[in-house]
Design a protein around this motif. Structure first.
Motif: not given
Length: 520
Positions: A345-366
């Motif tokens: 269901g995504c449009a071409p070019g969509d950016q889908v990000t996996v987050h870590n909601d227990l992290g902080s700063g850069k560790t909040a992103q996977v």
């Protein structure tokens, strides 16, 4: 020198975190992780600038009527993890993660490991239903090729039952278990944390016809994703606060890191915060938390919510009875979750990000997915997956209690089970093969608890229903501080000695492990 002597000596020298421990244990994130975070000395790459790498599938050296034979060499290698740096690692076949092995259910797998590292090793197939002599008992050491066994090296408990070898060892895996996402890693007594941190981990997948019939996403749309955190020194080498950087004599870590070691760089398949370009279709993500101590709360963020969330189809021990939709999931060290994400269901070019909601700063992103054109997709995710044999509480012949908490370890505060530090000559339980038992786990702080040989089914948490993600067969259960959980377990097929332990690897190395022996 016994383990207790080692910790007593360490205390006298003031090298094992007396100040950090006495000051109280700290939690990371929102108290789901026990640990202390290292800070890298090197400039870190921006997230989502490096491409995901999928570990190569290892081909067998040979096959016969019922067995596939593989060979893996454990050796030092250089890995390109951070741009512009070569990082020394301990490796399986020169890569991190190691190569992926794939076994067909019911077809025997034999893996010959050759140790060309400067330290002894032990290989554990995490989640594997295997005989005790191939399970990776912590003292069943494989000494380096050409060594004289190092049997008297300081810091190791003497074990008259240990099955040690030098140079090479065959691990035999019958694969008499359902399709599942397993992994293999070093399991040497006292040094598991350091060994895994430096690279000794890889995927081992079990496949079967029941799974194939479901038409789940497959091929390049079936992605094993090993999530780890690490920290790096100024020269690009891995930073780990070991008391003995040579990993030979003195177990443990310095100061506050006895709580658990956290890194400030999130790696997926050895790549920092990778990006992966995909088609507009369904993808199966085999999520593995191979971190030493960090717990992640994973959540998908997509433009307009077009990718939806996770559809969980599997747990540690294989597929679930029914698929379930999750907006987020917590994954502790050692746990695996098989999920499907629908990008159609995504449009071409969509950016889908996996987050870590227990992290902080850069560790909040996977990691991030970048969606391309919509593609033909023959896959499906049926509501009903595979039948699961339910273990009946009423059929349990006994209940055993296992209390995970801080306690005395050689005169210092350490990690214990039922008030005892791990000792090779002590057996905490002798379950009989084929009998159902209730195992009740209790904790003081957060501990991911792992049981070898057989998976279990979660019955309750604090007297209430289990979490939604506790369904199916589990071999690792994440318990929060002061929580009590009951699981039903039935050991089958293989008599011998196995272990249960905390999969916060610093807790495991600092004595939070115990032996149980299965009997006929």
């Amino acid at each position: 020198m016994s383990r207790r002597d080692v910790f007593r000596l360490a205390g006298a020298l003031g090298v094992v975190g007396a100040a950090g421990v006495a000051a109280g244990f700290r939690f990371a994130g929102d108290s789901a992780t026990v640990g202390a975070q290292l800070t890298s000395e090197v400039a870190l790459p921006e997230p989502f600038t490096r491409s995901l790498v999928v570990p190569a599938v290892l081909a067998p050296e040979r096959r016969d009527a019922d067995t596939d034979y593989y060979r893996i060499t454990q050796r030092r290698a250089m890995a390109q993890i951070l741009p512009g740096y070569a990082t020394p690692i301990l490796s399986y076949n020169g890569t991190f993660p190691g190569p992926t092995l794939v076994s067909a259910r019911g077809r025997r797998t034999v893996v010959t490991h050759r140790n060309e590292l400067p330290v002894p090793t032990v290989v554990h197939l995490h989640g594997g239903h295997v005989p005790h002599d191939s399970d990776g008992y912590p003292t069943d050491l494989l000494y380096p090729a050409g060594s004289d066994s190092m049997a008297d090296m300081a810091g190791m408990q003497r074990d008259s039952l240990a099955r040690t070898m030098t140079g090479e060892r065959d691990y035999e895996y019958p694969a008499r278990q359902p399709a599942a996402t397993l992994w293999y890693h070093d399991h040497r007594m006292d040094f598991t944390g350091a060994s895994v941190w430096h690279g000794l981990a890889g995927f081992h997948l079990i496949v079967d016809e029941a799974e194939n019939r479901l038409r789940l996403p497959s091929g390049e749309r079936d992605l094993p994703l090993m999530i780890t955190d690490r920290a790096f020194r100024a020269d690009g080498s891995l930073m780990y606060p070991a008391l003995d950087p040579a990993m030979m004599e003195k177990p443990g870590v310095t100061g506050k890191y006895v709580q658990g070691v956290l890194g400030d760089v999130v790696l997926v398949n050895g790549v920092p915060w990778p990006v992966h370009r995909i088609a507009g279709a369904r993808y199966r993500l085999r999520l593995l938390n191979a971190s030493n101590a960090r717990v992640y709360r994973l959540r998908i963020d997509s433009p307009g919510g077009r990718a939806g969330g996770f559809v969980q189809i599997g747990s540690d021990g294989g597929l679930l009875e029914r698929a379930q939709h999750l907006s987020a999931l917590d994954i502790a060290p050692g746990e695996r979750f098989d999920v499907v994400v629908d990008f159609s269901g995504c449009a071409p070019g969509d950016q889908v990000t996996v987050h870590n909601d227990l992290g902080s700063g850069k560790t909040a992103q996977v990691m991030r997915f970048v969606v391309g054109e919509r593609a033909d997709d023959p896959s499906m995710v049926p509501d009903a997956l595979v039948p699961i044999d339910r273990l009946d509480r009423a059929a349990a012949v006994r209940t055993r209690l296992f209390d995970f908490r801080r306690g005395d370890v050689g005169g210092m505060v350490g990690w214990t089970i039922n008030g005892r530090a791990y000792a090779v000559d002590e057996v905490i339980a002798e379950p009989k093969l084929g009998e159902v038992e209730i195992w009740r786990f209790s904790t003081d702080l957060n501990h991911p608890i792992h049981v070898h040989l057989n998976q279990f089914q979660v019955l309750s948490r604090n007297g209430n229903l289990p979490h939604a993600t506790d369904v199916g067969w589990k071999d690792t259960l994440n318990l929060a501080a002061t929580e009590v959980a009951e699981v039903a377990i039935r050991f089958t097929d293989y008599a011998g000695r196995f272990v249960l332990h905390c999969h916060n690897l610093e807790h495991e190395d600092m004595a939070m492990m115990a032996t149980f022996t299965t009997v006929q």
